[in-house]
Design a protein around this motif. Structure first.
Motif, PDB file in Angstrom:
ATOM      1  N   UNK A   9       4.370   9.854  -7.139  1.00 10.59           N
ATOM      2  CA  UNK A   9       5.348  10.247  -8.211  1.00 10.59           C
ATOM      3  C   UNK A   9       4.782  10.520  -9.507  1.00 10.59           C
ATOM      4  N   UNK A  10       3.719   9.574  -9.921  1.00 12.27           N
ATOM      5  CA  UNK A  10       3.030   9.874 -11.248  1.00 12.27           C
ATOM      6  C   UNK A  10       2.340  11.316 -11.081  1.00 12.27           C
ATOM      7  N   UNK A  11       1.864  11.624 -10.148  1.00 14.92           N
ATOM      8  CA  UNK A  11       1.121  13.065 -10.020  1.00 14.92           C
ATOM      9  C   UNK A  11       2.084  14.011 -10.189  1.00 14.92           C
ATOM     10  N   UNK A  12       3.376  13.977  -9.498  1.00 13.01           N
ATOM     11  CA  UNK A  12       4.275  14.851  -9.444  1.00 13.01           C
ATOM     12  C   UNK A  12       4.806  14.948 -11.037  1.00 13.01           C
ATOM     13  N   UNK A  13       5.012  13.755 -11.730  1.00 12.64           N
ATOM     14  CA  UNK A  13       5.594  13.629 -13.069  1.00 12.64           C
ATOM     15  C   UNK A  13       4.554  14.433 -14.105  1.00 12.64           C
ATOM     16  N   UNK A  14       3.079  14.362 -13.663  1.00 11.25           N
ATOM     17  CA  UNK A  14       2.271  14.866 -14.516  1.00 11.25           C
ATOM     18  C   UNK A  14       2.319  16.426 -14.302  1.00 11.25           C
ATOM     19  N   UNK A  15       2.505  16.812 -13.199  1.00 14.74           N
ATOM     20  CA  UNK A  15       2.561  18.348 -12.947  1.00 14.74           C
ATOM     21  C   UNK A  15       3.833  18.979 -13.274  1.00 14.74           C
ATOM     22  N   UNK A  16       4.960  18.095 -13.665  1.00 15.28           N
ATOM     23  CA  UNK A  16       6.310  18.499 -14.261  1.00 15.28           C
ATOM     24  C   UNK A  16       6.060  18.628 -15.695  1.00 15.28           C
ATOM     25  N   UNK A  17       5.370  17.656 -16.180  1.00 11.08           N
ATOM     26  CA  UNK A  17       5.091  17.516 -17.672  1.00 11.08           C
ATOM     27  C   UNK A  17       4.067  18.713 -18.110  1.00 11.08           C
ATOM     28  N   UNK A  18       3.211  19.088 -17.497  1.00 11.43           N
ATOM     29  CA  UNK A  18       2.451  20.255 -17.462  1.00 11.43           C
ATOM     30  C   UNK A  18       3.351  21.480 -17.405  1.00 11.43           C
ATOM     31  N   UNK A  76       0.614  -1.294   0.035  1.00 12.14           N
ATOM     32  CA  UNK A  76      -0.026   0.041   0.022  1.00 12.14           C
ATOM     33  C   UNK A  76       0.705   1.148   0.201  1.00 12.14           C
ATOM     34  N   UNK A  77       1.882   1.211   0.803  1.00 10.52           N
ATOM     35  CA  UNK A  77       2.798   2.295   0.829  1.00 10.52           C
ATOM     36  C   UNK A  77       3.452   2.584  -0.656  1.00 10.52           C
ATOM     37  N   UNK A  78       3.905   1.416  -0.962  1.00 10.34           N
ATOM     38  CA  UNK A  78       4.707   1.539  -2.342  1.00 10.34           C
ATOM     39  C   UNK A  78       3.675   1.814  -3.358  1.00 10.34           C
ATOM     40  N   UNK A  79       2.484   1.585  -3.106  1.00 11.30           N
ATOM     41  CA  UNK A  79       1.469   2.279  -4.329  1.00 11.30           C
ATOM     42  C   UNK A  79       1.199   3.531  -4.262  1.00 11.30           C
ATOM     43  N   UNK A  80       0.982   4.030  -3.197  1.00 14.61           N
ATOM     44  CA  UNK A  80       0.910   5.398  -2.605  1.00 14.61           C
ATOM     45  C   UNK A  80       2.081   6.369  -3.272  1.00 14.61           C
ATOM     46  N   UNK A  81       3.219   5.698  -2.753  1.00 19.29           N
ATOM     47  CA  UNK A  81       4.527   6.584  -3.421  1.00 19.29           C
ATOM     48  C   UNK A  81       4.470   6.572  -4.835  1.00 19.29           C
ATOM     49  N   UNK A  82       3.842   5.384  -5.531  1.00 18.31           N
ATOM     50  CA  UNK A  82       4.017   5.601  -6.973  1.00 18.31           C
ATOM     51  C   UNK A  82       2.853   6.389  -7.628  1.00 18.31           C
TER      52      UNK A  82
END
Length: 119
Positions: free
Chosen positions: A43-52, A34-40
């Motif tokens: 990370x995906x949300x942060x990557x999307x923000x960086x992409x935007x 669960x912790x790994x999924x939350x961290x992933x």
């Protein structure tokens, strides 16, 4: 010598203990996952923000460059920037930092043509 009943009780006790240990391990592992999924997900949300942000910055610089080049009637503009499949995500800041000097070089080149003032 132990009787069959005592041996049976011992085996059942060990099996019960093993089942409890397995349940405890499964619960710990489920929490870890669960912790790994939350961290992933983060990370995906942060990557999307960086992409935007990257798209916005690239288009900003492109519009400014387009404005400068549009004053040269003999020069055709290419299509706007698109993501490069071979770009390295770890170098994103480096790529963005290279935009300003490249833009300045473009501006200097356009100004050095001197045609902008004649238009």
């Amino acid at each position: 010598m132990t009787s069959a009943a005592m041996r049976y009780k011992e085996i059942v006790g060990l099996a019960g203990k093993a089942a409890e240990e397995l349940r405890a391990w499964e619960l710990r592992r489920a929490q870890e996952l669960d912790n790994e999924i939350l961290a992933a997900e983060q990370a995906v949300a942060e990557a999307k923000q960086r992409e935007q942000r990257t798209v916005q910055v690239a288009h900003h610089w492109w519009r400014m460059a387009e404005d400068n080049v549009s004053r040269l009637p003999w020069l055709e503009l290419a299509d706007g920037p698109t993501p490069a499949a071979n770009a390295r995500g770890a170098w994103l800041e480096r790529y963005l930092n290279e935009l300003k000097p490249m833009y300045q070089e473009l501006v200097d080149s356009v100004l050095s043509l001197g045609w902008r003032a004649r238009r």
